[in-house]
Structures are given as C-alpha cells and as structure tokens.
Design an enzyme around this catalytic site. Structure first.
Site, PDB file in Angstrom:
ATOM      1  N   CYS A  93      16.195 -18.304 -10.062  1.00  0.00           N
ATOM      2  CA  CYS A  93      15.013 -19.043 -10.512  1.00  0.00           C
ATOM      3  C   CYS A  93      15.430 -19.529 -11.758  1.00  0.00           C
ATOM      4  O   CYS A  93      15.670 -18.882 -12.872  1.00  0.00           O
ATOM      5  CB  CYS A  93      13.873 -17.989 -10.699  1.00  0.00           C
ATOM      6  N   CYS A  99       9.521 -16.614 -17.541  1.00  0.00           N
ATOM      7  CA  CYS A  99       8.131 -16.502 -16.667  1.00  0.00           C
ATOM      8  C   CYS A  99       7.566 -15.186 -17.008  1.00  0.00           C
ATOM      9  O   CYS A  99       6.643 -14.778 -17.297  1.00  0.00           O
ATOM     10  CB  CYS A  99       8.412 -16.832 -15.208  1.00  0.00           C
ATOM     11  N   CYS A 102       8.489 -11.979 -12.220  1.00  0.00           N
ATOM     12  CA  CYS A 102       9.410 -11.077 -11.447  1.00  0.00           C
ATOM     13  C   CYS A 102      10.178 -10.490 -12.555  1.00  0.00           C
ATOM     14  O   CYS A 102      10.548 -10.805 -13.717  1.00  0.00           O
ATOM     15  CB  CYS A 102      10.813 -11.955 -10.747  1.00  0.00           C
ATOM     16  N   CYS A 185       8.052 -21.916  -7.375  1.00  0.00           N
ATOM     17  CA  CYS A 185       8.552 -20.477  -7.658  1.00  0.00           C
ATOM     18  C   CYS A 185       8.986 -19.865  -6.305  1.00  0.00           C
ATOM     19  O   CYS A 185       8.596 -20.188  -5.223  1.00  0.00           O
ATOM     20  CB  CYS A 185       7.000 -19.904  -7.589  1.00  0.00           C
ATOM     21  N   GLN A 309      -3.867  -8.976   1.195  1.00  0.00           N
ATOM     22  CA  GLN A 309      -2.603  -8.752   0.630  1.00  0.00           C
ATOM     23  C   GLN A 309      -1.703 -10.161   0.417  1.00  0.00           C
ATOM     24  O   GLN A 309      -1.842 -10.932   1.226  1.00  0.00           O
ATOM     25  CB  GLN A 309      -1.965  -8.007   1.895  1.00  0.00           C
ATOM     26  N   TYR A 338     -11.249   3.331   0.328  1.00  0.00           N
ATOM     27  CA  TYR A 338     -10.765   2.344  -0.421  1.00  0.00           C
ATOM     28  C   TYR A 338     -10.373   0.896   0.655  1.00  0.00           C
ATOM     29  O   TYR A 338      -8.957   0.424   0.607  1.00  0.00           O
ATOM     30  CB  TYR A 338      -9.462   2.513  -1.278  1.00  0.00           C
ATOM     31  N   GLU A 359     -15.603   0.941   0.767  1.00  0.00           N
ATOM     32  CA  GLU A 359     -15.250   0.228  -0.136  1.00  0.00           C
ATOM     33  C   GLU A 359     -15.975  -0.146  -1.419  1.00  0.00           C
ATOM     34  O   GLU A 359     -17.444  -0.289  -0.760  1.00  0.00           O
ATOM     35  CB  GLU A 359     -14.769  -1.006   0.447  1.00  0.00           C
ATOM     36  N   CYS A 434       0.205   2.279  -4.551  1.00  0.00           N
ATOM     37  CA  CYS A 434       0.660   1.124  -5.025  1.00  0.00           C
ATOM     38  C   CYS A 434       1.313   1.763  -6.593  1.00  0.00           C
ATOM     39  O   CYS A 434       1.909   0.902  -7.266  1.00  0.00           O
ATOM     40  CB  CYS A 434      -0.044  -0.033  -5.377  1.00  0.00           C
TER      41      CYS A 434
HETATM   42  N1  SAH Z   1      -6.916  -1.134   1.885  1.00  0.00           N
HETATM   43  C1  SAH Z   1      -6.944  -2.341   1.673  1.00  0.00           C
HETATM   44  C2  SAH Z   1      -7.443  -2.572   0.013  1.00  0.00           C
HETATM   45  C3  SAH Z   1      -6.730  -1.682  -0.915  1.00  0.00           C
HETATM   46  S1  SAH Z   1      -6.825  -1.994  -2.644  1.00  0.00           S
HETATM   47  C4  SAH Z   1      -5.890  -3.431   1.874  1.00  0.00           C
HETATM   48  O1  SAH Z   1      -4.940  -2.874   2.347  1.00  0.00           O
HETATM   49  O2  SAH Z   1      -6.153  -4.503   1.699  1.00  0.00           O
HETATM   50  C5  SAH Z   1      -7.814  -0.734  -3.274  1.00  0.00           C
HETATM   51  C6  SAH Z   1      -9.318  -1.129  -2.964  1.00  0.00           C
HETATM   52  O3  SAH Z   1     -10.143   0.007  -3.418  1.00  0.00           O
HETATM   53  C7  SAH Z   1      -9.995  -2.358  -3.619  1.00  0.00           C
HETATM   54  O4  SAH Z   1     -10.482  -3.147  -2.706  1.00  0.00           O
HETATM   55  C8  SAH Z   1     -10.971  -1.714  -4.494  1.00  0.00           C
HETATM   56  O5  SAH Z   1     -12.057  -2.774  -4.591  1.00  0.00           O
HETATM   57  C9  SAH Z   1     -11.298  -0.421  -3.944  1.00  0.00           C
HETATM   58  N2  SAH Z   1     -11.958   0.493  -4.810  1.00  0.00           N
HETATM   59  C10 SAH Z   1     -11.670   0.651  -6.329  1.00  0.00           C
HETATM   60  N3  SAH Z   1     -12.424   1.853  -6.494  1.00  0.00           N
HETATM   61  C11 SAH Z   1     -13.194   2.383  -5.510  1.00  0.00           C
HETATM   62  C12 SAH Z   1     -13.866   3.561  -5.208  1.00  0.00           C
HETATM   63  N4  SAH Z   1     -14.010   4.287  -6.191  1.00  0.00           N
HETATM   64  N5  SAH Z   1     -14.275   3.745  -3.889  1.00  0.00           N
HETATM   65  C13 SAH Z   1     -14.064   2.952  -2.640  1.00  0.00           C
HETATM   66  N6  SAH Z   1     -13.309   1.762  -2.976  1.00  0.00           N
HETATM   67  C14 SAH Z   1     -12.724   1.657  -4.264  1.00  0.00           C
END
Ligand code: SAH
Length: 483
Positions: A93, A99, A102, A185, A309, A338, A359, A434
C-alpha cells in the site's frame, strides 16, 4: 466486532512532572526489538524500560524517536531499520505509512498468522494461568488465514472533505482534520473502491459541497459503501448534513449509471458537529433499503445501519468452527449470547432443535427476526436485552441449554453471565472472542467447571493487529472429556 482503525498517539507536550525514566521525548534511541504487542507494535527495552515502536519487528534493531513517555513504558516512532527481520515485507500500500488502518502489512502474512496464534497462547498463559505446552496443555491451533488476504472487506466508510479547493475522500491525516485522498485500499473489496471513486467524481462534477469538519459547513460528510460479496449487490450510503441535496436527481442517476451492481442508494442525515458517522434519519433515495448476502447457505438482509461482519469469507470459517465446536446434531437447545443480527444463531439453527439469541441492541434483534424469517428458520427465538439479565430470566422460566455460545465485545463477558453459565451447566460452552486478554480472563472463571479443550484463532482482519479466536469448553463430567 472490532474496528480496523488504530488510535494514533500525538507527540507528548513537555511533561509537567519529570518522570524517572531512561528516555525523554524527542530523543532518538537505538533499540533491539524482542516481540510484538497485541496491537502489532514492536516491543523493545532501553535500560529495562519498555518502548513500543510501531512498524518495527521482532528480531530487528531499529532507530526510533521517542514521542511519548509514561511511568512504565513509552512510545517511539520508527526512523530507521538498522538490521531488518527476514520476515519484513514491503507493504504494497503506497499510503501505508500515513494511514494507520493496517499495522502489520510490513510482516509476511504467514508470520502474521503465527504472531496471532502466539498472542492467544501468551494471554491464556499470562492472564488465564493455563498451560499451553506439554502434558494437559490447551491446544491452540495455528491461525486459520486467508489464501488471498487482500481486498477482503465488504464495507468502506470514507470521510469526505476539501483539499486545495477539490473534493477529496480517504482517511484523516495523523493529528489533523485534513483528509488524505485515497482511491485504492488494498484490504477493501474492489467494488467498494470503485463505488467510492464514482461517487467522488459525480459529487465533484455536480459541485456538491464537501463537509468542512472544523467549520461544520458543507453537505457531503461520508460515503459508506457495502457489498454483498456473494450476490454482488452494492449499497451506497450518502451521509449529509442536510436532507436537501440540490442536485439529488443527477447524483442518483450518476451513481446508478456508474456503480456496478448498485441495488440501493440511501441517504443518512447527520447535522451534528460530531465524529460519529451516522445521524438518526435514513431515507432510501433509489432501489431497495437493503442488500443481501450469504454466509454459507444463510441469507442476510443488510441495511445501512445494521452490523454485519466485515470479512464474510473468514466469517464463514469462524462460524463453521463454532458449529463444529457446538457439536450440534439436531436435538440440542442452544443459547447464542451477544447474537447481533443473529448470524451465529441462524447458522446454529440449521443443526439444532432450538436456538435462543440475545442481544442488547433492539434494532439488531429486529434484523435477527427478519433474517430468521428470510431463511424459513422457525426454530430461533430472539430477545433484546443484556445477556446477563435475559439468560438468568430464561433459566427461571425453565429453559435448559445443551450448548451456550458467547461472542462478546472486546470487554468480554459480564461476570453475572459467567456465573449463570456455571449454574446452568450446559455440556458445552463455545466462546468466540475478538480480544484474547478478556477471553483468557473469562476462561479462567469458567475453568471451575469446564475444561478448555482447544482454541482456534481465525484471521478475520489480515494486516491488522486484531486477533479473533474460538474456544471449546467441555463440562468436567462429560463423556468426551473422559475419553
Ligand atoms: N455474534 C454477532 C455479533 C458479535 S459483536 C456476530 O457474529 O455478528 C458483540 C455484540 O454484543 C454486539 O452486537 C453488541 O451490541 C452486543 N452486546 C454488547 N453488550 C451486550 C450485553 N451486555 N448483552 C447482550 N449483547 C451485548
């Protein structure tokens, strides 16, 4: 989900209190780099004092200018590589140095994967107290990477501004409000680069005023482009300060004729003086209000604001691993904590009796329900609220889970949720993470009742420092564990 923009640190003003450290701001030091930290910066020591040097690699000797000092560690800017690592890679790049999106392009991709595996191992050992080598150790597999780790992102968010009287779009220059123009990019899908370039050209031709961040004037603030990689559908989102776009018809027409695959043109209005990209109001200017994409066999509707994602190819790899670890055969009850827009939940619903997704963002739950319907999956139930509140309530209602999947944000799981998992005692827990440090912290809590069988890092964000992984935990008394 992680962002790919790393924070930029400005040079430190003269420290008010002199710190008793062996380096001072502005000094150039020669330092041996012994490792890489979790953000991808080189780590070295000067008289025992830790220095982080962006762009330096393990095994290198570099010259670097100290630009920030703290009590226990400091930061320095790479000025010269004196002895280079054999794994140093010429970043393709041309804007790499400026930037900041990365942080590992200068490291050979195979080594990036090895580095990410090592980060997971180090965290499990240091923070979780787990053994990662020898008898009884947790197996941390080699990172699953991409065969072609370029142009993987399906979403571009480009700030628009003015430079020497011309409309530009790209990224913010370090420590400033000015925007560096960028037309390519290398981690962005080609369709997104092409669409952004087309919108910039059309806006220039139609004299659409770019946003001035300092004065708060102008009309076009951001161009956001999303592509459904499997369907080829493209969504263009124009983020503007006002609802009225004087040249709206011509702009829509230009985008329709210039952007291949465009299925949706949307406007979002953000009148506020803020660095938050989106405002509250979204209107569809042309076409559909969503585009579609597939992860594996599951179809998803993606709207301008919904979370999805950013690396769909690796998402499929991650979710297949999650499904494998969940061990679902069709008879299980699964909880997906989540759950976002229900991506993992729906993946699991294909192979289990029932999935419960929770969620905290209500709009995401609305998307999850819509996506379940879209795929004709009637065995998924979604509820909005904090996982640590909703799951105990499910437990009270008599819902039992064979498997609990968690995919929390960077800060990890809420302690109350971990306690609930220990009380509910599902046979399996699958932890998608993550952030390896909070993963290690939470696994340590769950280790009271669970054995951590294996951890699989998956490279979701090649060339950045982000480390994603999925862990399989089995309850202590399960047959498989004894086997
Ligand atoms: N599993 C999904 C999203 C994961 S990201 C995927 O793979 O696409 C993490 C998620 O947790 C986000 O959407 C965020 O809004 C949610 N989150 C954050 N704190 C939370 C809580 N206390 N209870 C439930 N969800 C929560």
């Amino acid at each position: 989900m992680a962002k790919t923009t790393k924070k930029r640190r400005g040079p430190q003003k003269a420290a008010k209190v002199e710190l008793d450290v062996p380096v001072r701001v502005g000094q150039t030091v020669e330092v041996e780099i012994t490792g890489l930290n979790h953000e991808g910066a080189g780590v070295g020591r000067v008289e025992g004092y830790t220095l982080f040097v962006d762009g330096a690699l393990a095994g290198e000797r570099v010259r670097a200018r100290v630009d920030h000092v703290k009590k226990n560690f400091g930061f320095a800017k790479l000025s010269e590589v004196v002895e280079a690592s054999e794994h140093r890679f010429m970043p393709p790049c041309p804007l790499y140095d400026r930037c900041g999106g990365c942080s590992l392009q200068h490291l050979a991709y195979e080594e990036q994967l090895r580095h990410k595996q090592q980060i997971v191992r180090d965290n499990l050992r240091r923070i979780g107290g787990f053994s990662v080598e020898g008898e009884g150790a947790i197996t941390v597999h080699p990172t699953l990477g991409m065969s072609d780790p370029w142009r993987y992102r399906n979403k571009a968010q480009v700030p628009i501004g003015e430079e020497n009287g011309a409309l530009v779009g790209g990224f913010y220059a370090e420590k400033s409000h000015s925007i560096i123009d960028m037309n390519e990019c290398l981690i962005q899908h080609q369709a997104n680069d092409d669409a952004v370039t087309a919108v910039k050209k059309a806006a220039t031709k139609l004299n659409i005023a770019p946003y001035d961040e300092v004065r708060g004037t102008g009309l076009l603030r951001h161009v956001v482009v999303k592509v459904g990689v499997k369907t080829g559908e493209v969504m263009v989102v124009l983020v503007t300060t006002e609802e009225t776009i004087p040249q709206r018809e011509q702009l829509v027409e230009a985008i329709r004729s210039q952007v291949t695959g465009v299925a949706s043109i949307v406007q979002n209005i953000n009148p506020d003086k803020t660095n938050v990209i989106f405002g509250k109001k979204t209107v569809t200017l042309w076409g559909s209000d969503v585009i579609y994409d597939y992860i594996g066999p599951i179809k998803f509707a993606i709207s301008a604001r919904s979370f999805y994602q950013v690396n769909p190819a690796q998402t499929e790899v991650l979710y297949n691993k999650t499904l494998e670890y969940a061990g679902a055969t069709g008879t299980e009850t699964v909880i997906d904590a989540y759950c976002g827009i229900g991506t993992i939940s729906l993946f699991l619903a294909q192979k289990s009796k029932h999935v419960y997704g929770v969620e905290i963002v209500p709009e995401a739950i609305a998307d999850a329900k819509r996506n379940a319907e879209l795929n004709g999956l009637g065995n998924a139930t979604f509820e909005a609220g904090p996982a640590e509140v909703v799951i105990p309530a499910w437990k009270e209602k008599g819902i039992r889970a064979d498997v609990i999947v968690v995919d929390p944000p960077r800060k990890g799981c809420d302690e109350a949720l971990l306690m609930t998992i220990l009380e509910m005692q599902p046979e399996r827990v699958v932890y998608v993470s993550c952030n390896p440090s909070t993963l290690a912290r939470d696994l340590k809590v769950l280790a009271e009742r669970y054995e951590v069988k294996e951890v699989q890092p998956v490279d979701m964000f090649p060339h950045t420092g982000h480390v994603e992984s999925v862990a399989l935990l089995l309850r202590n008394d399960t047959e498989e564990r004894k086997a």
